[in-house]
Motif scaffolding. Structure first.
Motif, PDB file in Angstrom:
ATOM      1  N   GLU A  76      75.714  23.260  93.905  1.00 24.63           N
ATOM      2  CA  GLU A  76      76.938  22.634  93.412  1.00 24.63           C
ATOM      3  C   GLU A  76      76.563  21.704  92.273  1.00 24.63           C
ATOM      4  OE1 GLU A  76      79.563  21.181  96.557  1.00 24.63           O
ATOM      5  OE2 GLU A  76      78.395  22.421  97.940  1.00 24.63           O
ATOM      6  N   ILE A  77      77.410  21.666  91.276  1.00 21.62           N
ATOM      7  CA  ILE A  77      77.166  20.831  90.106  1.00 21.62           C
ATOM      8  C   ILE A  77      78.422  20.013  89.836  1.00 21.62           C
ATOM      9  CG2 ILE A  77      76.682  20.830  87.632  1.00 21.62           C
ATOM     10  CD1 ILE A  77      75.184  23.500  88.103  1.00 21.62           C
ATOM     11  N   VAL A  78      78.253  18.725  89.639  1.00 21.76           N
ATOM     12  CA  VAL A  78      79.353  17.831  89.274  1.00 21.76           C
ATOM     13  C   VAL A  78      79.055  17.311  87.874  1.00 21.76           C
ATOM     14  CG1 VAL A  78      80.562  15.695  89.818  1.00 21.76           C
ATOM     15  CG2 VAL A  78      79.775  17.186  91.667  1.00 21.76           C
ATOM     16  N   TYR A  79      80.038  17.378  87.007  1.00 22.38           N
ATOM     17  CA  TYR A  79      79.822  16.931  85.633  1.00 22.38           C
ATOM     18  C   TYR A  79      81.127  16.378  85.051  1.00 22.38           C
ATOM     19  CZ  TYR A  79      81.799  21.574  84.856  1.00 22.38           C
ATOM     20  OH  TYR A  79      82.604  22.683  84.892  1.00 22.38           O
ATOM     21  N   PRO A  80      80.985  15.451  84.095  1.00 21.05           N
ATOM     22  CA  PRO A  80      82.173  14.981  83.388  1.00 21.05           C
ATOM     23  C   PRO A  80      82.390  15.844  82.148  1.00 21.05           C
ATOM     24  CG  PRO A  80      80.308  13.632  82.794  1.00 21.05           C
ATOM     25  CD  PRO A  80      79.802  14.655  83.778  1.00 21.05           C
ATOM     26  N   ARG A  81      83.626  15.981  81.763  1.00 19.07           N
ATOM     27  CA  ARG A  81      83.944  16.647  80.503  1.00 19.07           C
ATOM     28  C   ARG A  81      85.159  15.972  79.905  1.00 19.07           C
ATOM     29  NH1 ARG A  81      86.609  22.470  82.293  1.00 19.07           N
ATOM     30  NH2 ARG A  81      88.599  21.598  82.943  1.00 19.07           N
ATOM     31  N   MET A  82      85.299  16.113  78.602  1.00 22.49           N
ATOM     32  CA  MET A  82      86.435  15.540  77.895  1.00 22.49           C
ATOM     33  C   MET A  82      87.417  16.659  77.550  1.00 22.49           C
ATOM     34  SD  MET A  82      85.842  12.303  77.727  1.00 22.49           S
ATOM     35  CE  MET A  82      86.878  11.608  76.464  1.00 22.49           C
ATOM     36  N   VAL A  83      88.673  16.473  77.918  1.00 25.67           N
ATOM     37  CA  VAL A  83      89.735  17.413  77.585  1.00 25.67           C
ATOM     38  C   VAL A  83      90.863  16.608  76.966  1.00 25.67           C
ATOM     39  CG1 VAL A  83      91.374  19.110  78.462  1.00 25.67           C
ATOM     40  CG2 VAL A  83      89.086  18.973  79.457  1.00 25.67           C
ATOM     41  N   ASP A  84      91.147  16.879  75.698  1.00 26.74           N
ATOM     42  CA  ASP A  84      92.196  16.157  74.968  1.00 26.74           C
ATOM     43  C   ASP A  84      91.986  14.643  75.041  1.00 26.74           C
ATOM     44  OD1 ASP A  84      93.428  18.593  74.285  1.00 26.74           O
ATOM     45  OD2 ASP A  84      94.608  18.592  76.136  1.00 26.74           O
ATOM     46  N   GLY A  85      90.727  14.220  74.917  1.00 26.27           N
ATOM     47  CA  GLY A  85      90.408  12.798  74.917  1.00 26.27           C
ATOM     48  C   GLY A  85      90.418  12.137  76.287  1.00 26.27           C
ATOM     49  N   ILE A  86      90.581  12.917  77.340  1.00 27.71           N
ATOM     50  CA  ILE A  86      90.617  12.375  78.701  1.00 27.71           C
ATOM     51  C   ILE A  86      89.393  12.871  79.461  1.00 27.71           C
ATOM     52  CG2 ILE A  86      91.902  12.351  80.881  1.00 27.71           C
ATOM     53  CD1 ILE A  86      94.443  12.890  79.145  1.00 27.71           C
ATOM     54  N   ARG A  87      88.671  11.933  80.101  1.00 30.19           N
ATOM     55  CA  ARG A  87      87.505  12.323  80.891  1.00 30.19           C
ATOM     56  C   ARG A  87      87.965  12.902  82.220  1.00 30.19           C
ATOM     57  NH1 ARG A  87      82.002   9.606  81.499  1.00 30.19           N
ATOM     58  NH2 ARG A  87      82.878   8.407  79.823  1.00 30.19           N
ATOM     59  N   GLN A  88      87.414  14.065  82.542  1.00 31.74           N
ATOM     60  CA  GLN A  88      87.655  14.713  83.814  1.00 31.74           C
ATOM     61  C   GLN A  88      86.333  14.868  84.547  1.00 31.74           C
ATOM     62  OE1 GLN A  88      89.288  18.573  82.916  1.00 31.74           O
ATOM     63  NE2 GLN A  88      91.375  17.788  82.762  1.00 31.74           N
ATOM     64  N   TRP A 131      76.767  23.089  81.463  1.00 34.93           N
ATOM     65  CA  TRP A 131      76.605  23.019  82.918  1.00 34.93           C
ATOM     66  C   TRP A 131      76.182  24.355  83.513  1.00 34.93           C
ATOM     67  CZ3 TRP A 131      80.922  21.099  80.425  1.00 34.93           C
ATOM     68  CH2 TRP A 131      81.998  21.984  80.284  1.00 34.93           C
ATOM     69  N   ASP A 132      76.450  25.454  82.820  1.00 32.30           N
ATOM     70  CA  ASP A 132      76.011  26.750  83.320  1.00 32.30           C
ATOM     71  C   ASP A 132      74.489  26.877  83.269  1.00 32.30           C
ATOM     72  OD1 ASP A 132      78.574  27.443  83.944  1.00 32.30           O
ATOM     73  OD2 ASP A 132      78.827  28.853  82.281  1.00 32.30           O
ATOM     74  N   VAL A 133      73.858  26.211  82.314  1.00 27.66           N
ATOM     75  CA  VAL A 133      72.397  26.231  82.233  1.00 27.66           C
ATOM     76  C   VAL A 133      71.789  25.645  83.511  1.00 27.66           C
ATOM     77  CG1 VAL A 133      70.375  25.383  80.972  1.00 27.66           C
ATOM     78  CG2 VAL A 133      72.390  26.154  79.717  1.00 27.66           C
ATOM     79  N   CYS A 134      72.397  24.598  84.047  1.00 25.37           N
ATOM     80  CA  CYS A 134      71.885  23.982  85.286  1.00 25.37           C
ATOM     81  C   CYS A 134      71.860  24.987  86.425  1.00 25.37           C
ATOM     82  CB  CYS A 134      72.737  22.778  85.668  1.00 25.37           C
ATOM     83  SG  CYS A 134      72.700  21.445  84.472  1.00 25.37           S
ATOM     84  N   GLY A 135      72.938  25.733  86.615  1.00 28.03           N
ATOM     85  CA  GLY A 135      72.978  26.738  87.672  1.00 28.03           C
ATOM     86  C   GLY A 135      71.960  27.843  87.458  1.00 28.03           C
ATOM     87  N   LEU A 136      71.771  28.261  86.196  1.00 23.77           N
ATOM     88  CA  LEU A 136      70.798  29.300  85.895  1.00 23.77           C
ATOM     89  C   LEU A 136      69.370  28.816  86.153  1.00 23.77           C
ATOM     90  CD1 LEU A 136      72.465  30.644  82.676  1.00 23.77           C
ATOM     91  CD2 LEU A 136      72.082  31.962  84.762  1.00 23.77           C
ATOM     92  N   LEU A 137      69.075  27.590  85.783  1.00 18.40           N
ATOM     93  CA  LEU A 137      67.741  27.041  86.026  1.00 18.40           C
ATOM     94  C   LEU A 137      67.462  26.970  87.519  1.00 18.40           C
ATOM     95  CD1 LEU A 137      67.563  24.219  83.343  1.00 18.40           C
ATOM     96  CD2 LEU A 137      66.265  26.359  83.361  1.00 18.40           C
ATOM     97  N   TYR A 138      68.461  26.609  88.285  1.00 19.99           N
ATOM     98  CA  TYR A 138      68.302  26.548  89.735  1.00 19.99           C
ATOM     99  C   TYR A 138      68.037  27.945  90.293  1.00 19.99           C
ATOM    100  CZ  TYR A 138      68.993  24.920  94.480  1.00 19.99           C
ATOM    101  OH  TYR A 138      68.806  24.617  95.803  1.00 19.99           O
ATOM    102  N   ALA A 139      68.795  28.935  89.838  1.00 21.93           N
ATOM    103  CA  ALA A 139      68.625  30.314  90.314  1.00 21.93           C
ATOM    104  C   ALA A 139      67.270  30.868  89.913  1.00 21.93           C
ATOM    105  CB  ALA A 139      69.745  31.203  89.758  1.00 21.93           C
TER     106      ALA A 139
END
Length: 142
Positions: A76-88, A131-139
């Motif tokens: 599982e990976i948790v990450y922040p991202r910005m969408v329309d100037g709002i952090r999610q 964030w997809d790189v993190c999952g690939l590195l783990y695999a």
């Protein structure tokens, strides 16, 4: 009590024939799409009332017309991202799918511009959703 309230929960599928290559999607290059033209794993959002594994099966059918008969939890990976100037905050569950050559050959792309089997070295040489790189590195065990 969780540390974060998640704005979005999703899944990602690490699909591999087990030979060091991973099935990747080239995202469409459309205005309004996050990371247009980037390489990424197949996956998407978990809908209300859906489990992560149900979302995995739905997303893979929608995107590839593929129904895996076997898959396993990867990480599982948790990450922040910005969408329309709002952090999610996003919480993604990654699943590992070891697919046969016949299964991969039978997949039909219904979302994205292209799909391709790539090595980890080829993937990181491209514009790739971070964030997809993190999952690939783990695999990959890296």
């Amino acid at each position: 009590m969780p540390i974060f309230e998640y704005d979005r929960a999703g899944i990602a599928a690490v699909i591999t024939p087990g030979d060091g290559r991973y099935l990747m999607q080239l995202r469409d290059d459309k205005p309004g799409l996050l990371y247009p033209g980037y390489t990424c794993l197949f996956g998407g959002a978990i809908e209300a009332g859906e489990s992560a594994s149900e979302a995995l099966l739905r997303e893979l059918y929608e995107e590839l017309r593929f129904r895996p008969t076997r898959f396993s939890y990867l990480t599982e990976i948790v990450y922040p991202r910005m969408v329309d100037g709002i952090r999610q905050f996003v919480h993604d569950t990654h699943f590992l799918i070891r697919a046969t050559a016949a299964e991969i050959g039978g997949m039909e792309l219904h979302e994205g511009a292209a799909m391709e089997l790539l090595t980890l070295q080829q993937i990181v040489a491209r514009k790739v959703v971070p964030w997809d790189v993190c999952g690939l590195l783990y695999a990959d065990g890296t």
